[in-house]
Motif scaffolding. Sequence first.
Motif, PDB file in Angstrom:
ATOM      1  N   ASP A  61       0.831  -1.203   0.000  1.00  0.00           N
ATOM      2  CA  ASP A  61       0.000   0.000   0.000  1.00  0.00           C
ATOM      3  C   ASP A  61       0.869   1.257   0.000  1.00  0.00           C
ATOM      4  N   HIS A  62       1.926   1.232   0.803  1.00  0.00           N
ATOM      5  CA  HIS A  62       2.857   2.359   0.869  1.00  0.00           C
ATOM      6  C   HIS A  62       3.556   2.541  -0.484  1.00  0.00           C
ATOM      7  N   VAL A  64       2.402   1.747  -3.429  1.00  0.00           N
ATOM      8  CA  VAL A  64       1.434   2.308  -4.379  1.00  0.00           C
ATOM      9  C   VAL A  64       1.310   3.817  -4.174  1.00  0.00           C
ATOM     10  N   ARG A  65       1.251   4.273  -2.919  1.00  0.00           N
ATOM     11  CA  ARG A  65       1.169   5.723  -2.646  1.00  0.00           C
ATOM     12  C   ARG A  65       2.432   6.439  -3.126  1.00  0.00           C
ATOM     13  N   ALA A  68       2.420   6.497  -6.958  1.00  0.00           N
ATOM     14  CA  ALA A  68       1.402   7.417  -7.468  1.00  0.00           C
ATOM     15  C   ALA A  68       1.985   8.828  -7.580  1.00  0.00           C
ATOM     16  N   LYS A  69       2.731   9.235  -6.575  1.00  0.00           N
ATOM     17  CA  LYS A  69       3.382  10.556  -6.608  1.00  0.00           C
ATOM     18  C   LYS A  69       4.439  10.608  -7.705  1.00  0.00           C
ATOM     19  N   THR A  74      -3.242   9.009  -9.441  1.00  0.00           N
ATOM     20  CA  THR A  74      -3.850   8.709  -8.143  1.00  0.00           C
ATOM     21  C   THR A  74      -3.570   7.247  -7.794  1.00  0.00           C
ATOM     22  N   THR A  75      -3.768   6.892  -6.548  1.00  0.00           N
ATOM     23  CA  THR A  75      -3.556   5.501  -6.140  1.00  0.00           C
ATOM     24  C   THR A  75      -4.539   4.568  -6.849  1.00  0.00           C
ATOM     25  N   LYS A  76      -5.697   5.083  -7.225  1.00  0.00           N
ATOM     26  CA  LYS A  76      -6.684   4.259  -7.939  1.00  0.00           C
ATOM     27  C   LYS A  76      -6.235   3.926  -9.358  1.00  0.00           C
ATOM     28  N   ILE A  78      -3.305   2.808 -10.044  1.00  0.00           N
ATOM     29  CA  ILE A  78      -2.290   1.757  -9.955  1.00  0.00           C
ATOM     30  C   ILE A  78      -2.954   0.480  -9.463  1.00  0.00           C
TER      31      ILE A  78
END
Length: 109
Positions: A61-62, A64-65, A68-69, A74-76, A78
């Motif tokens: 999860d980390h 992906v965040r 995303a940057k 956005t995280t959605k 990925i």
Amino acid sequence: MKNKGLAINSFCAWDGETLVINVLGQPSAKQDVIGKVKGKVKGKQLKISVTAAPVAGRATDHMVRFLAKEFGVTTKDIEVVFGRFNVNKQLRIKSPKNLPVLISKHLSQ
């Protein structure tokens, strides 16, 4: 020009407007960073280190965040295709607005 599908001997490739990346994750790292390509001829992966611990998918999860940057999405945007609870992953990034240097360099070859 964008290629269709993930090529053999490659850690990333285009599938239409979606970037597909094979990742070797490193949890509990000192910093979040996109590293070097790992692997021999087959099964190349891009090493991505993250500071999160590998507990219940939190490192993924980390990651992906963080990505995303890096990719300007956005995280959605990925998708973790496989490897949510494993260091070996495949990610699909929809219409990335930015490409990190290592990936941009690889795709331009």
